[in-house]
Design a protein around this motif. Structure first.
Motif, PDB file in Angstrom:
ATOM      1  N   ASN A   1       0.813  -1.299   0.184  1.00 31.82           N
ATOM      2  CA  ASN A   1      -0.081  -0.148   0.020  1.00 31.82           C
ATOM      3  C   ASN A   1       0.762   1.224   0.161  1.00 31.82           C
ATOM      4  OD1 ASN A   1      -2.127   1.820   0.331  1.00 31.82           O
ATOM      5  ND2 ASN A   1      -2.001   1.673   2.709  1.00 31.82           N
TER       6      ASN A   1
ATOM      7  N   TYR B   1      -5.556   2.349  -7.252  1.00 34.07           N
ATOM      8  CA  TYR B   1      -6.115   3.296  -6.139  1.00 34.07           C
ATOM      9  C   TYR B   1      -7.147   3.935  -6.762  1.00 34.07           C
ATOM     10  CZ  TYR B   1      -1.263   2.464  -4.600  1.00 34.07           C
ATOM     11  OH  TYR B   1       0.144   1.929  -4.014  1.00 34.07           O
TER      12      TYR B   1
ATOM     13  N   SER C   1      -6.627   1.201  -1.822  1.00 37.05           N
ATOM     14  CA  SER C   1      -5.562   0.443  -2.686  1.00 37.05           C
ATOM     15  C   SER C   1      -5.911  -0.988  -3.141  1.00 37.05           C
ATOM     16  CB  SER C   1      -4.480   0.829  -1.908  1.00 37.05           C
ATOM     17  OG  SER C   1      -4.082   0.132  -0.913  1.00 37.05           O
TER      18      SER C   1
ATOM     19  N   VAL D   1      -7.379  16.177  -1.506  1.00 38.07           N
ATOM     20  CA  VAL D   1      -7.507  14.747  -2.348  1.00 38.07           C
ATOM     21  C   VAL D   1      -7.474  13.835  -0.968  1.00 38.07           C
ATOM     22  CG1 VAL D   1      -6.541  13.259  -3.717  1.00 38.07           C
ATOM     23  CG2 VAL D   1      -6.264  15.750  -4.131  1.00 38.07           C
TER      24      VAL D   1
ATOM     25  N   TRP E   1      -2.113  13.599   1.382  1.00 38.06           N
ATOM     26  CA  TRP E   1      -2.214  14.881   0.759  1.00 38.06           C
ATOM     27  C   TRP E   1      -2.373  16.057   1.800  1.00 38.06           C
ATOM     28  CZ3 TRP E   1      -2.279  14.999  -4.717  1.00 38.06           C
ATOM     29  CH2 TRP E   1      -2.433  13.674  -5.318  1.00 38.06           C
TER      30      TRP E   1
ATOM     31  N   PHE F   1      -7.391   9.639   0.319  1.00 44.30           N
ATOM     32  CA  PHE F   1      -7.406   8.372  -0.126  1.00 44.30           C
ATOM     33  C   PHE F   1      -8.675   7.468   0.098  1.00 44.30           C
ATOM     34  CE2 PHE F   1      -5.537   4.127  -0.547  1.00 44.30           C
ATOM     35  CZ  PHE F   1      -5.798   3.415   0.337  1.00 44.30           C
TER      36      PHE F   1
ATOM     37  N   TYR G   1      -8.880   7.797  -5.053  1.00 41.87           N
ATOM     38  CA  TYR G   1      -8.901   8.952  -4.243  1.00 41.87           C
ATOM     39  C   TYR G   1     -10.099   9.641  -4.714  1.00 41.87           C
ATOM     40  CZ  TYR G   1      -3.708   7.944  -3.558  1.00 41.87           C
ATOM     41  OH  TYR G   1      -2.556   7.283  -3.243  1.00 41.87           O
TER      42      TYR G   1
END
Lengths: 117, 114
Positions: free
Chosen positions: A102, B33, B48, B43, A107, B45, B35
């Motif tokens: 992963n 991924y 994944s 942004v 961000w 997550f 997002y």
């Protein structure tokens, strides 16, 4: 815990001025990657640069330069002689070298850069 | 140059409806991924995916969300019963096995829930 802080919400400068966008990060890992992305008004995410934690050399690409300082956990981005086309939201992001397949990006909140003609 | 593609570019749906957002990652990539970016925000997550299974998911990725790689090329995000707060731009990204940290992003799908 991992965290990316972009304290500058919005910056406005006049064309041809230099401008620096700040990025401070937190990570528990010794191996990690730092990124800058540009998001123009059209909405897509444009990759600008990647830096790994072992490479502290500053980088210059045309009018863009990046200053990576592990001692202060900062990865700042400078645009020299700014142009109107540089107007966008700029995001700093962090990815740790995790072992569980992963590599999610963490961000920052982004800095909106406005370049006035 | 290979790129990640996403369809549709904009989807409008009514609250409670199911939506499927589609992504075609770069062909030799192994990590995928999703997002999300709510308008004007950072942004975030979502999930994944590696080796045909989810490797990590965020708190946002609740039971209403699912991902699938139905064939060798597509990677989909399904929202089972959309809510107003699901309105956002959804970005798909992929990376290869050698530089897994270098993610290539698609152009995004703007989802509007009314």
């Amino acid at each position: 815990a991992q965290k990316v802080t972009q304290a500058q919400t919005e910056i406005s400068v006049v064309e041809k001025e230099d401008v620096t966008l700040d990025c401070v990060y937190e990570t528990r890992d010794t191996t990690y990657y730092l990124f800058w992305y540009k998001q123009p008004p059209s909405g897509e995410l444009v990759f600008l640069i990647r830096r790994n934690s072992f490479d502290e050399q500053n980088e210059i690409s045309g009018r863009y330069s990046w200053n990576f300082q592990k001692s202060t956990s900062s990865f700042n981005f400078t645009i020299t002689a700014s142009q109107v086309v540089d107007s966008a939201v700029y995001f700093c992001a962090l990815s740790e070298d995790l072992m569980d397949s992963n590599y999610q990006l963490i961000w920052g909140a982004g800095t909106k850069l406005i370049i006035k003609p | 140059e290979p790129e990640v593609t996403q369809t549709p570019s904009h989807q409008v749906t009514q609250m409670g409806q199911e939506v499927i957002l589609r992504c075609v990652p770069i062909s030799n990539h192994l990590y995928f991924y999703w997002y999300r970016q709510i308008l004007g925000q950072k942004v975030e997550f979502l999930v994944s995916f590696y080796n045909n299974e989810i490797s990590e998911k965020s708190e946002i990725f609740d039971d209403q969300f699912s991902v699938e790689r139905p064939d060798g090329s597509n990677f989909t995000l399904k929202i089972r019963s959309t809510k107003l707060e699901d309105s956002a731009m959804y970005f798909c990204a992929s990376s290869d096995g050698l530089a897994a940290y270098e993610q290539y992003f698609g152009p995004g799908t703007r989802l509007t829930v009314t």
